[in-house]
Structure formats: C-alpha cells, structure tokens
Design a protein around this motif. Structure first.
Motif, PDB file in Angstrom:
ATOM      1  N   LEU A 165       0.823  -1.206   0.000  1.00 23.32           N
ATOM      2  CA  LEU A 165       0.000   0.000   0.000  1.00 23.32           C
ATOM      3  C   LEU A 165       0.861   1.260   0.000  1.00 23.32           C
ATOM      4  N   LEU A 211      -4.956  -8.594   0.432  1.00 22.43           N
ATOM      5  CA  LEU A 211      -5.437  -7.590   1.378  1.00 22.43           C
ATOM      6  C   LEU A 211      -5.199  -6.179   0.847  1.00 22.43           C
ATOM      7  N   ALA A 212      -3.992  -5.919   0.332  1.00 22.73           N
ATOM      8  CA  ALA A 212      -3.666  -4.577  -0.152  1.00 22.73           C
ATOM      9  C   ALA A 212      -4.528  -4.190  -1.340  1.00 22.73           C
ATOM     10  N   GLY A 228      -7.251  -5.681  -2.314  1.00 29.88           N
ATOM     11  CA  GLY A 228      -8.659  -5.719  -1.929  1.00 29.88           C
ATOM     12  C   GLY A 228      -9.101  -4.395  -1.336  1.00 29.88           C
ATOM     13  N   LEU A 229      -8.264  -3.801  -0.496  1.00 30.10           N
ATOM     14  CA  LEU A 229      -8.573  -2.484   0.065  1.00 30.10           C
ATOM     15  C   LEU A 229      -8.593  -1.417  -1.029  1.00 30.10           C
ATOM     16  N   ALA A 272     -11.763  -1.913  -2.938  1.00 23.97           N
ATOM     17  CA  ALA A 272     -12.921  -1.476  -2.160  1.00 23.97           C
ATOM     18  C   ALA A 272     -13.054   0.042  -2.203  1.00 23.97           C
ATOM     19  N   THR A 273     -11.922   0.737  -2.086  1.00 27.70           N
ATOM     20  CA  THR A 273     -11.944   2.199  -2.171  1.00 27.70           C
ATOM     21  C   THR A 273     -12.369   2.654  -3.557  1.00 27.70           C
ATOM     22  N   ILE A 304     -15.551  -6.548  -5.434  1.00 27.88           N
ATOM     23  CA  ILE A 304     -14.299  -6.869  -4.755  1.00 27.88           C
ATOM     24  C   ILE A 304     -13.855  -8.293  -5.096  1.00 27.88           C
TER      25      ILE A 304
END
Length: 264
Positions: A33, A120-121, A123-124, A127-128, A157
């Motif tokens: 990120l 995770l990175a 995916g975030l 999502a944003t 997502i």
C-alpha cells in the motif's frame, strides 16, 4: 572405541515457509500500500479513472438510461478486475526483476503470506475504488438496483481479487512491463467481450457461449444482473459468487506456485 561427532551445517538462508502468518500478511500489505500511495499516477488510475469512465459512458447513453443501468453496474465490477490485473502484474514483475521477491524468499515470509498480503492490499484498493465509483454512479449518474448496494460491493471486490490473483500468475511469464501488459488481450479482453457486457450471451454463437461459460467474469456479471433485477439476494447470485471465489483460489494457487527462489 572411537566417537564420531556429527557436524551440522548451518543453512545458507532461512527456509521459506509454506504456511500463513497474519502479522507477516499485514506487514506485506502495508508495504504494498505504501508503494501504491507513493505512485501518484497509480493512485489516480485506481481511484479517479473508473468514475470518469463510467460518467463518460453515462453521458454517451444519456438517451437510454435503461441501457446504462445494466452497463454501468457491470463496469463497477469489470474496472476493478481489469485494473487489479494490470497493477498486480506490473507491481510483482518489478519485485521479481528488482530482486525484492528473491530477498523475501530468504526470510520467514511464506508464499501464502505474500499472496495474502497482495490480496489484502489490492482488496482495500479495490474497495476504495468501488466505493468512489459507486457513490458517483448512484448519487450523480442515476444508477439504481433493486437489490442491496452491499451485494454490488461484494461482487466487485471478488472480481478485483480474481484480477489480482490472475495478475500474480501471469507476472511470472513476463520479463518487462510491456510484456505484462501484452497479457491483457489474452486474459482480460475475452472476458470483456464474452461476459455479456458487449452483447447478450444467449445471442452469441454456440461455441462462444461455451467459452463464456468457463470465464469467471461471466458469473460476476450474472450475479450483478441478479442484484439489478431482484430486491432479495437469490441463490443464483450466491452460486455465481462461489464460482468467482473458486476462480480466485485457483488463480491464487497458480500464482503462489510461481513464487520461488531462482537461485539456490
């Protein structure tokens, strides 16, 4: 009586684990990120471009709002899929060619830790991206769905995670960023053409329908269609989502298999 003393050799490097450790996953995700945030062009590409493209398509289809209701909703999932494929393949290619991945393979970081960190990175990030694009579409572009908005987020997502896992896999077969982009016509464009966005699947040639049936994004589009026309969550939507989830796991497993040391 002679005594033989066994001498143990110290390993040249710390063996790489095959397991999963949550702290390492979070550390990996944080590193990725930070890399994304330090690249302003990538940030704009992820956050702004999908909303601008959907707004442009809305203006093009201004005289046919019902058509945009279908197309705009599908694009909320297709854009994350396409961009996560592109960004993941390029990012991981840089780590492969720059030696970062090679160094990580000498630490206790396992393959599942790396895949989990990327998931995770990105995916975030997805999502944003989806939150911004959906806010623009629902608030200013008049997009409406009979089903709940949260279901759109889940499907979008899931599609983005499939793009991430697919990009992870194909990055192993490219040596330059240009080559990584060249995989898009092979893995991304067919899903765009055959998922039902450009033309109804039932009106395609029979063999193309068969190809469409094995493409995961087809099921993401079908799930979004269920959300668009049904006020309640349907079993078809859950089945489609399970297919996309299974594709994510398969692509992630193939991608993890390519994460190996190139030197002993």
């Amino acid at each position: 009586m002679s005594i033989h003393i066994a001498h143990t050799r110290r390993p040249a490097h710390t063996p790489n684990r095959s397991g999963f450790a949550a702290p390492i996953v979070f550390i990996t995700a944080g590193r990725i990120l930070r890399q994304l945030l330090n690249d302003r062009r990538t940030v704009v590409l992820i956050l702004a471009v999908p909303s601008l493209m959907i707004a442009l398509i809305s203006a093009i289809m201004d005289a046919a709002p019902q058509v945009f209701a279908s197309v705009g909703l599908i694009l909320l999932a297709f854009f994350p899929f396409m961009m996560m494929f592109m960004i993941t393949s390029i990012t991981l290619l840089r780590e492969r060619t720059g030696g970062t991945l090679e160094r990580l393979m000498t630490t206790p970081t396992g393959k599942l830790d790396l895949v989990g960190g990327y998931a995770l990175a990105f995916g975030l990030a997805a999502a944003t991206q989806t939150a911004i694009a959906a806010t623009v579409a629902y608030t200013w572009l008049g997009l409406e769905t009979a089903g709940p908005v949260w279901a759109v987020f889940v499907i979008a997502i899931s599609a983005s995670l499939f793009g991430m896992a697919l990009g992870l896999f194909v990055s192993a077969f490219a040596t330059t960023e240009f080559q990584a982009i060249q995989f898009m016509p092979v893995f991304v464009v067919p899903q765009l053409l055959l998922c039902g966005l450009i033309w109804p699947r039932e009106q395609m040639a029979g063999w193309l329908q068969g190809v469409s049936d094995v493409l995961p994004i087809t099921y993401a589009v079908e799930a979004l269609t269920e959300v668009r026309v049904n006020p309640e969550i349907t079993s078809t939507m859950w089945t489609d989502l399970a297919v996309v989830g299974g594709a994510v796991l398969v692509a992630a497993a193939l991608g993890a298999a390519t994460l190996r040391r190139r030197t002993g």
